[in-house]
Design an enzyme around this catalytic site. Sequence first.
Site, mmCIF file in Angstrom:
data_model
loop_
_atom_site.group_PDB
_atom_site.id
_atom_site.type_symbol
_atom_site.label_atom_id
_atom_site.label_comp_id
_atom_site.label_asym_id
_atom_site.label_seq_id
_atom_site.Cartn_x
_atom_site.Cartn_y
_atom_site.Cartn_z
ATOM 1 N N ALA A 156 -1.647 33.568 87.586
ATOM 2 C CA ALA A 156 -2.313 33.671 88.888
ATOM 3 C C ALA A 156 -2.223 32.323 89.600
ATOM 4 O O ALA A 156 -2.316 31.274 88.964
ATOM 5 C CB ALA A 156 -3.771 34.060 88.693
ATOM 6 N N LYS A 157 -2.029 32.371 90.913
ATOM 7 C CA LYS A 157 -1.967 31.119 91.689
ATOM 8 C C LYS A 157 -3.343 30.925 92.320
ATOM 9 O O LYS A 157 -3.606 31.380 93.432
ATOM 10 C CB LYS A 157 -0.854 31.251 92.739
ATOM 11 N N THR A 158 -4.212 30.319 91.549
ATOM 12 C CA THR A 158 -5.629 30.228 91.886
ATOM 13 C C THR A 158 -6.033 28.771 92.101
ATOM 14 O O THR A 158 -5.699 27.914 91.283
ATOM 15 C CB THR A 158 -6.452 30.798 90.713
#
Length: 309
Positions: A156-158
């Site tokens: 995830a690009k969090t």
Amino acid sequence: MEEAEFIWVNGEFVPWHDAKIHVLTHGLHYGTSVFEGIRAYDGELGTAVFRHREHLERLHESAGMFLMEIPYTVEEMQSATRELIVRNGLKHCYIRPIAMRGYGVMGLNPLEAPVDVVIAVWPWGAYLGEEGKAAGIRAKVSSWRRFGNDALIAHAKTSGQYLNSVLAKIESLKAGYDEAILLDVNGGVSEGSGENLFVVKNGVITEPPPTASVLDGITRRTIHALAAESGLVIESRSIARAELYLADEVFMTGTAAEVVPVREIDDRPVGTGLPGPITKKLQGMYDDVVNGRNPAHLDWLDPVVVGQG
Ligand code: PMP
């Protein structure tokens, strides 16, 4: 940073300096935002966004893994972005969509907080410099490990997860290098602070497996396709640190960085110390596809047409 005129905020085109959030925004306190980095190029088709849909699909997937529902579809965000580029009069730009848990609740449960969506575009040159793209960069294996898959979600690009990359990036810059290479929790090579990594040895390309806490990069996926078309094999397996030192070539990939040769790691030259033939070939092919010069891959480009959303 270079500014543009408008930012898209929850469906409105807002003047750049009026695009503000409340100081008690949940995402500001706890990192509960998901985002993307995308580029639009001024190539053969005019201005076009590279792999637009894939990036926005990953944004929705990142959100989904944190049980966040983005109130705009991929298509709605694509069309908002195209209109934003036109309204800002940009020919080429970096695109930063972000969906954040907004203002209204405090404490760690984000599920009752609203989701605000913002898209910003601005001109941004080569992330690791034009010189780095041409001659290669110097990297340092970081003392900070990439977080384990049992602690956070590397796929995830969090926002909050980027503190890990920020620590590694600061350390590498303070030590006089251009970029950090992080190892995973098992000591295998993972990736750069904002790039995927590939190792070339005896004509074979190797990359860390999905279990090595890597982001599934869109540039990485593009390199997979381009390598296959060139008859190059990419192996996915755990990579030992020493393999970086023994490699013929190492290169990094990312939307902001694009395809960048690594010429030195921990003060040891990579191969000859010059960008190698496989890196240069893939870099050239990447340059061609993003600029619409490869007729076989025009479907990766989302053209931005003036007068059309
Ligand atoms: N890994 C990390 C940690 C990143 O931040 C990025 C940049 N988004 C990448 C890899 C490369 O991903 P992409 O090619 O999709 O930009």
